[in-house]
Scaffold this motif. Structure first.
Motif, PDB file in Angstrom:
ATOM      1  N   LEU A  77       0.828  -1.203   0.000  1.00 48.78           N
ATOM      2  CA  LEU A  77       0.000   0.000   0.000  1.00 48.78           C
ATOM      3  C   LEU A  77       0.864   1.255   0.000  1.00 48.78           C
ATOM      4  N   GLU A  78       1.927   1.260   0.804  1.00 53.29           N
ATOM      5  CA  GLU A  78       2.808   2.422   0.838  1.00 53.29           C
ATOM      6  C   GLU A  78       3.472   2.630  -0.519  1.00 53.29           C
ATOM      7  N   THR A  84       1.939   6.797  -6.643  1.00 49.65           N
ATOM      8  CA  THR A  84       0.939   7.761  -7.093  1.00 49.65           C
ATOM      9  C   THR A  84       1.469   9.183  -6.988  1.00 49.65           C
ATOM     10  N   ARG A  85       2.137   9.483  -5.900  1.00 46.96           N
ATOM     11  CA  ARG A  85       2.687  10.824  -5.718  1.00 46.96           C
ATOM     12  C   ARG A  85       3.743  11.141  -6.772  1.00 46.96           C
ATOM     13  N   PHE A  86       4.561  10.168  -7.110  1.00 45.67           N
ATOM     14  CA  PHE A  86       5.572  10.403  -8.140  1.00 45.67           C
ATOM     15  C   PHE A  86       4.940  10.570  -9.519  1.00 45.67           C
ATOM     16  N   VAL A  87       3.908   9.785  -9.786  1.00 51.20           N
ATOM     17  CA  VAL A  87       3.228   9.938 -11.074  1.00 51.20           C
ATOM     18  C   VAL A  87       2.597  11.324 -11.171  1.00 51.20           C
ATOM     19  N   GLU A 116      -5.655   4.650   7.192  1.00 49.00           N
ATOM     20  CA  GLU A 116      -4.847   5.546   8.020  1.00 49.00           C
ATOM     21  C   GLU A 116      -3.366   5.345   7.727  1.00 49.00           C
ATOM     22  N   ARG A 117      -2.975   4.094   7.483  1.00 48.25           N
ATOM     23  CA  ARG A 117      -1.566   3.818   7.139  1.00 48.25           C
ATOM     24  C   ARG A 117      -1.171   4.535   5.866  1.00 48.25           C
TER      25      ARG A 117
END
Length: 227
Positions: A77-78, A84-87, A116-117
């Protein structure tokens, strides 16, 4: 039906049910044989999906298991959140929007603990307006690759000289700060790598190129590997 789609529908059919579904009932829903259902359930169980039950009795998801079509552990998940953030930061606007909505869909069906994680991940890729990825160029190149459209480039080389190139775009590669466009260059009659930050101007020629084993993506990658 593709196997991936069948597995998705199988989990979806079991989600939220209080009573078990038999293999025959699932087979009818999935338009598959009961034997296929038995095999798919066994594979999902081995993958960690909490399906309880047995042949002849029926199947259900373990109580409290509110899961997406694929099970993610914390590390997976991390990785998904960070990816996603890099994309969003480096993949251009179109892929960035897709990454954002994909993550929202995944988080919407995660158990609260995993949700939450995902929020606690401390690896970021800030989006900056002055980066090339915000200019629309990566989106334009990506689109041309997907549609096999010939591009005309005004391209500045390392010495500052500008030449006009017609290229068949094959792939985009990100090297952690620098992009390259892999393409067949009609001027050089060879596979070449172009830096998007050196593209002065670009335009579609209106021509669509055909896949040619002598100058397609496989040929380009072979050339890169041999250098």
């Amino acid at each position: 039906m593709r196997r991936a789609d069948r597995l998705f529908l199988l989990i979806h059919a079991l989600r939220g049910r209080r009573s078990a579904l038999t293999a025959q009932q699932l087979a009818q829903t999935l338009q598959a044989s009961a034997r296929t259902v038995y095999r798919d359930v066994a594979d999902l169980q081995l993958s960690g999906v909490p399906i309880e039950g047995e042949a002849g009795v029926g199947y259900l998801l373990r109580k409290g298991a509110d899961i997406p079509p694929l099970m993610f552990n914390e590390e997976e998940l991390e990785a998904l959140v960070v990816g996603t953030r890099f994309v969003r930061a480096f993949g251009g606007e179109r892929l960035g929007r897709g990454a954002t909505t994909a993550l929202l869909k995944i988080e919407a069906v995660l158990p609260e603990a995993l949700r939450e994680r995902s929020r606690q991940t401390r690896i970021f890729a800030p989006q900056l307006d002055n980066r090339m990825e915000s200019s629309g160029l990566i989106d334009a190149l990506h689109s041309a690759i997907g549609q096999a459209q010939v591009l005309r480039l005004d391209y500045r080389d390392g010495s500052g000289e500008v030449t006009v190139r017609e290229v068949e775009p094959l792939a985009l590669m990100f090297w952690g700060g620098t992009w390259t466009l892999g393409a067949w260059c009609r001027l050089r009659r060879d596979c070449r790598s172009f830096r998007p930050d050196r593209i002065v101007a670009h335009a579609l020629t209106g021509e669509v190129f055909a896949d040619d084993p002598a100058r397609n993506l496989d040929a380009y990658l072979r050339g890169v590997a041999s250098r």
